[in-house]
Scaffold this active site. Structure first.
Site, PDB file in Angstrom:
ATOM      1  N   LYS A   6       0.834  -1.203   0.000  1.00 27.38           N
ATOM      2  CA  LYS A   6       0.000   0.000   0.000  1.00 27.38           C
ATOM      3  C   LYS A   6       0.870   1.256   0.000  1.00 27.38           C
ATOM      4  O   LYS A   6       0.544   2.255  -0.630  1.00 27.38           O
ATOM      5  CB  LYS A   6      -0.886  -0.013   1.251  1.00 27.38           C
ATOM      6  CG  LYS A   6      -2.291   0.476   0.995  1.00 27.38           C
ATOM      7  CD  LYS A   6      -3.134   0.429   2.254  1.00 27.38           C
ATOM      8  CE  LYS A   6      -3.474  -0.963   2.705  1.00 27.38           C
ATOM      9  NZ  LYS A   6      -4.131  -1.009   4.010  1.00 27.38           N
ATOM     10  N   ASN A  38      -5.486  -9.793  -0.763  1.00 28.15           N
ATOM     11  CA  ASN A  38      -5.103 -11.205  -0.821  1.00 28.15           C
ATOM     12  C   ASN A  38      -6.242 -12.133  -0.419  1.00 28.15           C
ATOM     13  O   ASN A  38      -7.020 -11.834   0.458  1.00 28.15           O
ATOM     14  CB  ASN A  38      -3.874 -11.439   0.057  1.00 28.15           C
ATOM     15  CG  ASN A  38      -2.672 -10.668  -0.456  1.00 28.15           C
ATOM     16  OD1 ASN A  38      -2.564  -9.463  -0.256  1.00 28.15           O
ATOM     17  ND2 ASN A  38      -1.812 -11.351  -1.163  1.00 28.15           N
ATOM     18  N   GLU A  72      -2.239 -11.769  -6.198  1.00 25.37           N
ATOM     19  CA  GLU A  72      -2.123 -10.416  -5.652  1.00 25.37           C
ATOM     20  C   GLU A  72      -2.960  -9.463  -6.502  1.00 25.37           C
ATOM     21  O   GLU A  72      -2.441  -8.809  -7.406  1.00 25.37           O
ATOM     22  CB  GLU A  72      -0.652  -9.957  -5.675  1.00 25.37           C
ATOM     23  CG  GLU A  72       0.335 -10.848  -4.926  1.00 25.37           C
ATOM     24  CD  GLU A  72       0.465 -10.467  -3.452  1.00 25.37           C
ATOM     25  OE1 GLU A  72       0.082  -9.337  -3.096  1.00 25.37           O
ATOM     26  OE2 GLU A  72       0.920 -11.317  -2.668  1.00 25.37           O
ATOM     27  N   HIS A  87      -9.248   1.093  -8.463  1.00 30.74           N
ATOM     28  CA  HIS A  87     -10.229   2.031  -7.923  1.00 30.74           C
ATOM     29  C   HIS A  87      -9.665   2.565  -6.610  1.00 30.74           C
ATOM     30  O   HIS A  87      -8.969   1.842  -5.902  1.00 30.74           O
ATOM     31  CB  HIS A  87     -11.557   1.291  -7.674  1.00 30.74           C
ATOM     32  CG  HIS A  87     -12.626   2.145  -7.073  1.00 30.74           C
ATOM     33  ND1 HIS A  87     -13.401   2.998  -7.836  1.00 30.74           N
ATOM     34  CD2 HIS A  87     -13.045   2.296  -5.789  1.00 30.74           C
ATOM     35  CE1 HIS A  87     -14.261   3.628  -7.036  1.00 30.74           C
ATOM     36  NE2 HIS A  87     -14.069   3.216  -5.790  1.00 30.74           N
ATOM     37  N   TYR A 146     -10.744  -5.595   4.553  1.00 33.06           N
ATOM     38  CA  TYR A 146     -10.381  -6.917   5.078  1.00 33.06           C
ATOM     39  C   TYR A 146     -11.642  -7.634   5.550  1.00 33.06           C
ATOM     40  O   TYR A 146     -12.530  -7.010   6.137  1.00 33.06           O
ATOM     41  CB  TYR A 146      -9.404  -6.779   6.250  1.00 33.06           C
ATOM     42  CG  TYR A 146      -8.009  -6.366   5.831  1.00 33.06           C
ATOM     43  CD1 TYR A 146      -7.194  -7.237   5.108  1.00 33.06           C
ATOM     44  CD2 TYR A 146      -7.504  -5.110   6.166  1.00 33.06           C
ATOM     45  CE1 TYR A 146      -5.909  -6.862   4.726  1.00 33.06           C
ATOM     46  CE2 TYR A 146      -6.221  -4.725   5.796  1.00 33.06           C
ATOM     47  CZ  TYR A 146      -5.431  -5.610   5.068  1.00 33.06           C
ATOM     48  OH  TYR A 146      -4.167  -5.238   4.696  1.00 33.06           O
ATOM     49  N   ARG A 186       1.606 -10.829 -19.186  1.00 33.09           N
ATOM     50  CA  ARG A 186       3.057 -11.086 -19.310  1.00 33.09           C
ATOM     51  C   ARG A 186       3.505 -12.065 -18.233  1.00 33.09           C
ATOM     52  O   ARG A 186       2.777 -12.288 -17.262  1.00 33.09           O
ATOM     53  CB  ARG A 186       3.852  -9.779 -19.175  1.00 33.09           C
ATOM     54  CG  ARG A 186       3.706  -9.142 -17.792  1.00 33.09           C
ATOM     55  CD  ARG A 186       4.653  -7.963 -17.594  1.00 33.09           C
ATOM     56  NE  ARG A 186       4.423  -7.290 -16.315  1.00 33.09           N
ATOM     57  CZ  ARG A 186       5.055  -7.582 -15.194  1.00 33.09           C
ATOM     58  NH1 ARG A 186       5.963  -8.528 -15.164  1.00 33.09           N
ATOM     59  NH2 ARG A 186       4.778  -6.941 -14.068  1.00 33.09           N
ATOM     60  N   PHE A 241      13.346  -7.454 -11.280  1.00 30.24           N
ATOM     61  CA  PHE A 241      13.712  -6.091 -11.651  1.00 30.24           C
ATOM     62  C   PHE A 241      14.934  -5.678 -10.846  1.00 30.24           C
ATOM     63  O   PHE A 241      15.117  -6.134  -9.719  1.00 30.24           O
ATOM     64  CB  PHE A 241      12.539  -5.140 -11.381  1.00 30.24           C
ATOM     65  CG  PHE A 241      11.337  -5.428 -12.250  1.00 30.24           C
ATOM     66  CD1 PHE A 241      11.161  -4.788 -13.463  1.00 30.24           C
ATOM     67  CD2 PHE A 241      10.405  -6.383 -11.870  1.00 30.24           C
ATOM     68  CE1 PHE A 241      10.065  -5.075 -14.273  1.00 30.24           C
ATOM     69  CE2 PHE A 241       9.307  -6.672 -12.675  1.00 30.24           C
ATOM     70  CZ  PHE A 241       9.140  -6.012 -13.878  1.00 30.24           C
TER      71      PHE A 241
END
Ligand code: ADP
Ligand code: RBF
Ligand code: MG
Length: 199
Positions: free
Chosen positions: A69, A77, A127, A132, A139, A152, A157
């Site tokens: 976040k 999740n 995930e 929005h 939760y 993809r 990275f």
């Protein structure tokens, strides 16, 4: 002859064993005929590949708590144990689809499925990032997902900035593609909003 291999064993082991191949892919979803002098596939729609849709749902639980976040990329999740074999059937990668929260509505969604190589997680998770801005957390609420397209493979990275940049690109691809057929048609599916007891 050119050789493109799609190993059925973990990629860390496969790399060495398949060094003779011209290319090693995570799955056939990543095969690009045009790279090999062949005509391109015609079935990509707006930078995403339509797939046989998969349906998943459950209560939103606490994830790895890595503070995604804070990165501006919260991911709602689901309990992966309950998804069980459904999850193992699917190729790791980045997907798009629709998300439903029964008391709130239906939203565009982009998600990663896998071990998140950048963080080298110990578990395969989904995930989903709902595209929005929500004023609060949700939760415990029942989340429904229809996964309709592939974008993809998962990647690693060299920096967190590059990972974040790539995830934002994925979100733009998802937003645009979900307005197109066949992806757009699933947003009206009752599965997204039907409360559990009434199914
Ligand atoms: P965790 O590690 O617990 O999953 P995150 O940092 O990934 O924590 O935040 C996820 C939580 O943020 C969700 O469970 C949900 O309650 C909330 N949330 C708020 N906005 C969104 C959004 N757009 N997409 C997904 N989750 C969101
Ligand atoms: N993690 C990776 O390690 N590699 C990826 O290619 C990758 N792509 C992602 C794409 C999207 C759309 C989302 C929502 C997440 C992606 N992540 C990826 C996972 C990300 O590292 C993780 O969701 C957050 O750090 C939350 O734990
Ligand atoms: Mg999360």
């Amino acid at each position: 002859m050119k050789v493109v291999a799609v190993p059925s064993i973990p990629s860390k082991i496969a790399r060495a064993l398949y060094s003779g191949a011209d290319s090693v892919l995570n799955s056939l979803l990543d095969f690009r005929p045009e790279l090999w002098g062949l005509p391109p596939f015609q079935d990509w729609v707006g930078k995403a590949l339509p797939i046989e849709p998969w349906y998943l749902g459950g209560p939103v639980i606490k994830g790895f708590g890595r503070g995604s976040k804070v990165l501006g990329i919260p991911t709602a999740n689901l309990p992966t144990a309950a998804l069980g074999s459904q999850l193992s059937q699917h190729v790791c990668g980045i997907y798009l689809g629709w998300a439903g929260l029964s008391n709130r509505g239906v939203y565009k969604m982009v998600m990663s499925v896998g071990w998140n190589p950048f963080f080298d997680n110990a578990a395969k998770t989904v995930e989903p990032w709902l595209l929005h801005d929500f004023p609060d957390d949700f939760y415990g609420e029942e989340l429904r997902l229809i996964v309709v397209g592939y974008i993809r493979p998962e990647a690693n990275f060299s920096s967190l900035e590059l990972l974040i940049e790539r995830i934002h690109e994925d979100a733009e691809i998802a937003k645009a593609a979900l307005d197109l057929l066949p992806f757009s048609s699933y947003q009206d599916d009752k599965f997204l909003t039907t409360p559990l007891a009434k199914q």
